[in-house]
Design a protein around this motif. Structure first.
Motif, PDB file in Angstrom:
ATOM      1  N   ASP A  15      -4.907   4.589   6.048  1.00 43.51           N
ATOM      2  CA  ASP A  15      -5.137   6.124   5.901  1.00 43.51           C
ATOM      3  C   ASP A  15      -3.861   6.754   6.092  1.00 43.51           C
ATOM      4  O   ASP A  15      -3.235   6.829   7.158  1.00 43.51           O
ATOM      5  N   VAL A  16      -3.275   7.200   4.988  1.00 45.47           N
ATOM      6  CA  VAL A  16      -2.022   8.158   5.271  1.00 45.47           C
ATOM      7  C   VAL A  16      -2.114   9.595   5.644  1.00 45.47           C
ATOM      8  O   VAL A  16      -3.016  10.413   5.209  1.00 45.47           O
ATOM      9  N   ILE A  17      -1.876   9.943   6.873  1.00 47.17           N
ATOM     10  CA  ILE A  17      -1.973  10.962   7.666  1.00 47.17           C
ATOM     11  C   ILE A  17      -0.801  11.902   7.291  1.00 47.17           C
ATOM     12  O   ILE A  17      -0.816  13.429   6.791  1.00 47.17           O
ATOM     13  N   TYR A  18       0.435  11.579   6.986  1.00 44.79           N
ATOM     14  CA  TYR A  18       1.544  12.305   6.850  1.00 44.79           C
ATOM     15  C   TYR A  18       2.581  11.262   6.298  1.00 44.79           C
ATOM     16  O   TYR A  18       2.844  10.041   6.800  1.00 44.79           O
ATOM     17  N   SER A  19       3.064  11.527   5.253  1.00 46.88           N
ATOM     18  CA  SER A  19       4.095  10.985   4.511  1.00 46.88           C
ATOM     19  C   SER A  19       5.178  11.855   3.563  1.00 46.88           C
ATOM     20  O   SER A  19       4.688  12.965   3.317  1.00 46.88           O
ATOM     21  N   SER A  20       6.087  11.437   3.388  1.00 49.07           N
ATOM     22  CA  SER A  20       7.224  12.118   2.317  1.00 49.07           C
ATOM     23  C   SER A  20       7.962  11.045   1.517  1.00 49.07           C
ATOM     24  O   SER A  20       7.942   9.795   1.851  1.00 49.07           O
ATOM     25  N   GLU A  21       8.845  11.433   0.546  1.00 50.72           N
ATOM     26  CA  GLU A  21       9.518  10.358  -0.420  1.00 50.72           C
ATOM     27  C   GLU A  21      10.528   9.630   0.551  1.00 50.72           C
ATOM     28  O   GLU A  21      10.578   8.520   0.344  1.00 50.72           O
ATOM     29  N   THR A  22      11.126  10.624   1.519  1.00 51.21           N
ATOM     30  CA  THR A  22      12.302  10.170   1.938  1.00 51.21           C
ATOM     31  C   THR A  22      11.754   9.201   3.484  1.00 51.21           C
ATOM     32  O   THR A  22      12.121   8.221   3.501  1.00 51.21           O
ATOM     33  N   ALA A  23      10.301   9.454   3.904  1.00 48.25           N
ATOM     34  CA  ALA A  23       9.874   8.656   4.928  1.00 48.25           C
ATOM     35  C   ALA A  23       9.513   7.328   4.056  1.00 48.25           C
ATOM     36  O   ALA A  23       9.649   6.496   4.983  1.00 48.25           O
ATOM     37  N   LEU A  24       8.980   7.283   3.292  1.00 50.59           N
ATOM     38  CA  LEU A  24       8.461   6.180   2.484  1.00 50.59           C
ATOM     39  C   LEU A  24       9.670   4.960   2.227  1.00 50.59           C
ATOM     40  O   LEU A  24       9.518   3.909   1.932  1.00 50.59           O
ATOM     41  N   GLU A  25      10.812   5.620   1.982  1.00 51.27           N
ATOM     42  CA  GLU A  25      11.911   4.929   1.593  1.00 51.27           C
ATOM     43  C   GLU A  25      12.561   4.249   2.866  1.00 51.27           C
ATOM     44  O   GLU A  25      13.631   3.828   2.998  1.00 51.27           O
ATOM     45  N   LYS A  26      12.184   4.652   4.057  1.00 53.19           N
ATOM     46  CA  LYS A  26      12.849   4.102   5.419  1.00 53.19           C
ATOM     47  C   LYS A  26      12.478   2.610   5.451  1.00 53.19           C
ATOM     48  O   LYS A  26      11.512   2.206   4.883  1.00 53.19           O
ATOM     49  N   GLU A  27      13.555   1.851   5.993  1.00 56.57           N
ATOM     50  CA  GLU A  27      13.258   0.535   5.768  1.00 56.57           C
ATOM     51  C   GLU A  27      13.070  -0.064   7.118  1.00 56.57           C
ATOM     52  O   GLU A  27      13.389   0.328   8.294  1.00 56.57           O
ATOM     53  N   ILE A  28      12.027  -1.176   7.224  1.00 59.93           N
ATOM     54  CA  ILE A  28      11.727  -1.831   8.517  1.00 59.93           C
ATOM     55  C   ILE A  28      12.493  -3.152   8.538  1.00 59.93           C
ATOM     56  O   ILE A  28      12.588  -3.900   7.602  1.00 59.93           O
ATOM     57  N   THR A  29      13.314  -3.186   9.580  1.00 62.79           N
ATOM     58  CA  THR A  29      14.085  -4.444   9.925  1.00 62.79           C
ATOM     59  C   THR A  29      13.953  -5.532  10.677  1.00 62.79           C
ATOM     60  O   THR A  29      14.506  -6.497  10.645  1.00 62.79           O
ATOM     61  N   THR A  30      12.656  -5.326  11.465  1.00 62.95           N
ATOM     62  CA  THR A  30      12.282  -6.296  12.172  1.00 62.95           C
ATOM     63  C   THR A  30      10.612  -6.526  11.953  1.00 62.95           C
ATOM     64  O   THR A  30       9.925  -5.504  11.683  1.00 62.95           O
ATOM     65  N   SER A  31      10.290  -7.664  11.999  1.00 63.16           N
ATOM     66  CA  SER A  31       8.760  -7.932  12.018  1.00 63.16           C
ATOM     67  C   SER A  31       8.200  -7.563  13.466  1.00 63.16           C
ATOM     68  O   SER A  31       6.636  -7.691  13.721  1.00 63.16           O
ATOM     69  N   ASP A  32       8.859  -7.471  14.691  1.00 67.10           N
ATOM     70  CA  ASP A  32       8.230  -7.117  15.681  1.00 67.10           C
ATOM     71  C   ASP A  32       7.521  -5.617  15.684  1.00 67.10           C
ATOM     72  O   ASP A  32       8.119  -4.683  15.181  1.00 67.10           O
ATOM     73  N   VAL A  33       6.546  -5.452  16.369  1.00 67.93           N
ATOM     74  CA  VAL A  33       5.775  -4.275  16.533  1.00 67.93           C
ATOM     75  C   VAL A  33       5.527  -3.724  17.987  1.00 67.93           C
ATOM     76  O   VAL A  33       5.474  -4.538  18.885  1.00 67.93           O
ATOM     77  N   THR A  34       5.710  -2.684  18.209  1.00 66.99           N
ATOM     78  CA  THR A  34       5.870  -2.160  19.461  1.00 66.99           C
ATOM     79  C   THR A  34       4.418  -1.473  19.716  1.00 66.99           C
ATOM     80  O   THR A  34       4.080  -0.313  19.156  1.00 66.99           O
ATOM     81  N   ARG A  35       3.971  -1.706  21.021  1.00 63.35           N
ATOM     82  CA  ARG A  35       2.825  -0.869  21.353  1.00 63.35           C
ATOM     83  C   ARG A  35       3.299   0.001  22.681  1.00 63.35           C
ATOM     84  O   ARG A  35       3.710  -0.676  23.717  1.00 63.35           O
ATOM     85  N   PRO A  36       3.910   1.330  22.526  1.00 58.11           N
ATOM     86  CA  PRO A  36       4.449   2.074  23.382  1.00 58.11           C
ATOM     87  C   PRO A  36       3.754   2.425  24.485  1.00 58.11           C
ATOM     88  O   PRO A  36       3.575   3.630  24.846  1.00 58.11           O
ATOM     89  N   GLY A  37       3.707   1.245  25.604  1.00 56.76           N
ATOM     90  CA  GLY A  37       3.013   1.633  26.874  1.00 56.76           C
ATOM     91  C   GLY A  37       4.013   2.295  27.733  1.00 56.76           C
ATOM     92  O   GLY A  37       3.841   3.276  28.467  1.00 56.76           O
ATOM     93  N   LEU A  38       5.108   1.278  28.254  1.00 55.18           N
ATOM     94  CA  LEU A  38       6.049   1.801  29.221  1.00 55.18           C
ATOM     95  C   LEU A  38       6.696   3.040  28.709  1.00 55.18           C
ATOM     96  O   LEU A  38       7.045   3.797  29.487  1.00 55.18           O
ATOM     97  N   GLU A  39       7.042   3.071  27.497  1.00 53.90           N
ATOM     98  CA  GLU A  39       7.808   3.930  27.067  1.00 53.90           C
ATOM     99  C   GLU A  39       7.116   5.590  27.136  1.00 53.90           C
ATOM    100  O   GLU A  39       7.558   6.475  27.385  1.00 53.90           O
TER     101      GLU A  39
END
Length: 309
Positions: free
Chosen positions: A15-39
């Motif tokens: 479910d898309v809560i927020y998006s834009s044309e430029t946001a959808l064009e962003k590139e994912i360069t790694t398959s790693d996913v972060t769960r930002p606990g310590l961050e």
């Protein structure tokens, strides 16, 4: 080269809560996913903003208990302009501050009813495939009895004709002439057809045929693991071929060792049926039934018996 966020949304339902044309064009360069606990506690020494940020129950609960402006500042540190997407799992309610941060960073904000572990697995599997380094090998890739078989040999040896015969026997074509391969993991190499050549086969004297059009959707397959390689070579009387099946030949495909069987070709040999037999024998070996070993054991017993006599 990365994978655009838009491509991820085409593959996995969110479910898309927020998006834009430029946001959808962003590139994912790694398959790693972060769960930002310590961050989220403020420790950003090894933070990797180029990863997808996945919020599960723990991360969401921590953010939920941070009041007012502190929550916005905390999320603003976790989500940067480099962050390709934010995903909130388990249909957890999305705080207004998270929406504000997504808009400020122009980062796609997504929500899913799935658990964090399931989302992580889906994303990682998709990105591993898309981001894998690809190479090309010459040959025909077939699915035979559920085993991915790469048929190789010199030009004109009859690879496509053999593949056509295998299709007529009920097996499935994956790719003809050019096979795009990539390493899925240390033990697995995958093969796919080039987009331009999908479902197509070249037959000398006939031209290019569409296998799916002629034989139906059950005659083709979009991709396959490569389990066995078969090399076709011209039969020569002075060539030494393995007659007992004791050779343990392997070839390297994208850094993965794949067992190979070499089959001599000459007039009168039904190569398609021989390949079927080779595949069935390979499958039997993987299940622990080795005909060659059984024969050699029996031969050893017979020799020992004759010595005693």
């Amino acid at each position: 080269m990365g994978v655009k966020v838009a491509a991820l949304l085409e593959k996995i339902k969110f479910d898309v809560i927020y998006s834009s044309e430029t946001a959808l064009e962003k590139e994912i360069t790694t398959s790693d996913v972060t769960r930002p606990g310590l961050e989220m506690t403020g420790y950003l020494a090894y933070y990797t903003p180029e990863r997808i940020q996945l919020f599960g129950m723990k991360e969401w609960s921590y953010a939920q208990n941070v009041i007012g402006d502190n929550r916005y500042d905390l999320l603003k540190n976790v989500v940067t302009d480099e962050t390709p997407a934010i995903i909130v799992a388990r249909d957890l309610a999305i705080q207004d501050e998270m929406i504000c941060v997504a808009k400020k960073r122009d980062t796609v904000l997504l929500q899913s009813s799935e658990t964090t572990s399931r989302i992580n697995g889906q994303i990682t599997a998709f990105l591993d495939e898309q981001l894998a380094v690809r190479s090309t090998v010459h040959g025909v890739l077939m699915d035979i009895f559920g085993i991915g078989v790469l048929i190789q040999g010199a030009s004109g040896i009859g690879k496509s004709e053999t593949a056509l015969e295998l299709v007529k026997l009920g097996h499935r074509l994956v790719a003809d002439d050019r096979v795009d391969i990539y390493k899925k993991d240390n033990l697995t190499v995958m093969g796919h057809p080039a987009e331009l050549l999908k479902h197509l086969m070249e037959l000398r004297g006939v031209g290019i045929i569409n296998v799916m059009t002629l034989f139906g959707t059950g005659a083709v397959k979009g991709g396959s693991q490569i389990d066995l390689a078969v090399y076709l070579e011209t039969y020569e009387a002075n060539n030494a071929f393995d007659r007992l099946g004791i050779d343990d030949t392997q070839i390297d495909l994208a850094g993965v060792h794949v067992p190979q069987t070499r089959i001599p070709v000459k007039t009168g040999r039904n190569v398609a049926v021989i390949i079927e037999a080779a595949v069935m024998n390979f499958r039997a070996k993987t299940m622990g039934f080795d005909s060659t070993k059984m024969f050699m054991d029996s031969l050893s017993v017979e020799i020992a018996h004759n010595k005693e006599v």
